[in-house]
Design an enzyme around this catalytic site. Structure first.
Site, PDB file in Angstrom:
ATOM      1  N   HIS A  88     -24.304 -55.754  27.626  1.00  0.00           N
ATOM      2  CA  HIS A  88     -24.126 -55.256  26.253  1.00  0.00           C
ATOM      3  C   HIS A  88     -25.370 -55.442  25.388  1.00  0.00           C
ATOM      4  O   HIS A  88     -25.367 -55.044  24.229  1.00  0.00           O
ATOM      5  CB  HIS A  88     -22.965 -55.987  25.562  1.00  0.00           C
ATOM      6  N   LYS A 120     -23.730 -48.533  30.421  1.00  0.00           N
ATOM      7  CA  LYS A 120     -23.570 -48.633  28.965  1.00  0.00           C
ATOM      8  C   LYS A 120     -24.735 -47.931  28.266  1.00  0.00           C
ATOM      9  O   LYS A 120     -24.757 -46.708  28.234  1.00  0.00           O
ATOM     10  CB  LYS A 120     -23.407 -50.104  28.566  1.00  0.00           C
ATOM     11  N   SER A 178     -18.787 -59.348  24.215  1.00  0.00           N
ATOM     12  CA  SER A 178     -18.293 -58.017  23.866  1.00  0.00           C
ATOM     13  C   SER A 178     -17.248 -58.008  22.750  1.00  0.00           C
ATOM     14  O   SER A 178     -17.042 -56.983  22.124  1.00  0.00           O
ATOM     15  CB  SER A 178     -17.719 -57.345  25.103  1.00  0.00           C
TER      16      SER A 178
HETATM   17  C1  LIG Z   1     -19.520 -53.853  31.217  1.00  0.00           C
HETATM   18  C2  LIG Z   1     -19.936 -55.161  31.743  1.00  0.00           C
HETATM   19  C3  LIG Z   1     -20.032 -55.399  33.109  1.00  0.00           C
HETATM   20  C4  LIG Z   1     -19.595 -54.373  34.140  1.00  0.00           C
HETATM   21  O1  LIG Z   1     -20.473 -53.305  34.185  1.00  0.00           O
HETATM   22  P1  LIG Z   1     -20.192 -52.118  35.233  1.00  0.00           P
HETATM   23  O2  LIG Z   1     -21.540 -51.609  35.582  1.00  0.00           O
HETATM   24  O3  LIG Z   1     -19.345 -51.144  34.497  1.00  0.00           O
HETATM   25  O4  LIG Z   1     -19.487 -52.719  36.385  1.00  0.00           O
HETATM   26  C5  LIG Z   1     -20.506 -56.625  33.539  1.00  0.00           C
HETATM   27  N1  LIG Z   1     -20.857 -57.582  32.652  1.00  0.00           N
HETATM   28  C6  LIG Z   1     -20.736 -57.410  31.328  1.00  0.00           C
HETATM   29  C7  LIG Z   1     -21.144 -58.494  30.393  1.00  0.00           C
HETATM   30  C8  LIG Z   1     -20.272 -56.186  30.833  1.00  0.00           C
HETATM   31  O5  LIG Z   1     -20.165 -56.022  29.520  1.00  0.00           O
END
Ligand SMILES: *Cc1c(COP(=O)(O)O)cnc(C)c1O
Length: 396
Positions: free
Chosen positions: A211, A242, A183
């Site tokens: 992501h 996301k 990220s």
């Molecule tokens: C955003 C993210 C998560 C967490 O996702 P949620 O559904 O908001 O708990 C887990 N792993 C990665 C790599 C992320 O970028």
């Protein structure tokens, strides 16, 4: 007791504040999107949401949610195995399996839970988890909850991974774990090489596509599509929070027996509420939208390459990216904060990241592109970057 504890907390909190690490929250009064309104009365262009496909305020997803509210009600008031499973939950699981070319899928309330609940039911102290150093916090926590022996390799460093795999040979079962897209840099994990090493050193592979799903790979299926290895990783985890609408929810998808065991033993699945049917319904719709047309993904790609090209031409130092994350490297921590503040004055909302979130001396502004951005939005952001960049002496 609380008096002493209170002053202890107050001291810690002011320490966080004086280190400049205190997280303040900006309050939005509009739906999430490319253009947002905040309670402070600001109208700004948003370049810091994970709203990659622009579906957070999608009329189709809203419509689908409303229909599900009428047909299936609001909440489930139950975990999945008691009475928290509807036909919509099952259909979303099937949809996700089809999308990733996997055998089965299990839903969670969040990807944080998917990662938190994946290792402990599958592995014991006889086994090994070999994890990328930049993996998401939820993977790190999941690993902590499991008794397997831990190995860590430097981000995307295949020589180091090989060394760790050699060290892990005495263990019974081995699993390599990696984010699909990291990220902070937007770099893609070298999954093709990881799979080759897994083959050579007898290991399984898990990829967190939070992501990357909906963003990379020809039709948005993430890193396994990007490297043309659909169905090869034993475990994929991901989020509905996301690209796929941004509401709530996570999943683990992969080999049938693995998912079956998680349904029996994974604690965040067994002891936490089922996602609401309206989220399952709009989740199904999100996967359908990107499966049936390449329009949204094409737009995201066009926006990402347009932004990267223009910014590079202006003289900014942009980390090479294959995702919708664009790291504008500034180096100095204070500069990154000043830069972000000045951009906000220009109506552009981005976040500056610095140590310890990124390595010392690698402060940056992370820009997240979305299919919801128009050419006009991008041009406005680029012009603001150019103006602030010149003012602060970052570019000529
Ligand atoms: C955003 C993210 C998560 C967490 O996702 P949620 O559904 O908001 O708990 C887990 N792993 C990665 C790599 C992320 O970028």
């Amino acid at each position: 007791m609380y008096d002493k504890f209170q002053s202890h907390l107050k001291k810690q909190l002011s320490g966080i504040e004086s280190a400049g690490l205190y997280k303040k929250e900006r309050i939005l009064t509009s739906p999430q999107g490319a253009e947002i309104t905040t309670r402070a009365g600001l109208n700004v262009l948003n370049f810091c949401a994970n709203n990659y496909l622009g579906l957070s305020n999608s009329p189709e997803l809203i419509e689908e949610s409303k229909k599900a509210l009428d047909s299936h009600g609001y909440g489930m008031s139950s975990v999945r195995f008691i009475c928290g499973t509807t036909d919509l939950h099952k259909k979303l699981e099937t949809t996700i399996s089809e999308f990733f070319g996997t055998e089965e899928t299990i839903l969670y309330a969040a990807a944080f839970d998917a990662n938190g609940g994946v290792f402990e039911p599958l592995l014991t102290n006889e086994d090994a988890i070999i994890s990328d150093s930049l993996n998401h916090a939820s993977i790190i926590d999941g690993v902590r909850l499991c008794k397997a022996k831990r190995y860590r390799y430097m981000n995307a460093d295949m020589e180091d991974l090989e060394d760790q795999l050699i060290l892990a040979q005495p263990q019974r079962y081995r699993i390599i774990v990696t984010d699909g897209v990291f990220s902070m840099d937007g770099n893609v994990t070298p999954l093709d090489k990881i799979l080759a090493l897994a083959e050579k050193y007898d290991a399984m592979v898990m990829v967190d596509e939070s992501h990357s799903a909906g963003v990379i790979g020809k039709t948005g299926r993430g890193t396994t599509e990007y490297y043309n290895v659909l169905g090869k990783a034993e475990i994929i985890t991901g989020t509905l929070g996301k690209a796929f609408g941004g509401a709530i929810g996570g999943f683990t998808t992969g080999k049938k027996e693995i998912i079956e065991m998680l349904r029996q033993r994974s604690r965040p699945y067994l002891f936490s509420n089922s996602i609401p049917p309206l989220v399952a319904a709009s989740g199904i719709k999100a996967f359908e939208l990107i499966t049936h047309s390449s329009e949204i993904l094409d737009k995201l790609r066009k926006n990402t390459s347009y932004f990267n090209e223009k910014m590079t031409r202006l003289g900014f130092n942009i980390k090479p990216t294959k995702s919708a994350i664009c790291a504008v490297m500034l180096g100095d921590a204070k500069l990154s904060q000043d830069f972000a503040a000045n951009l906000l004055d220009e109506g552009i909302y981005v976040i500056g990241f610095y140590f310890p979130v990124v390595p010392q001396g690698e402060a940056r502004i992370r820009v997240q592109l979305s299919a919801a951005h128009t050419q006009g939005h991008l041009d406005k952001a680029i012009a603001a970057f150019a103006k602030v960049g010149r003012e602060l002496g970052v570019i000529k």
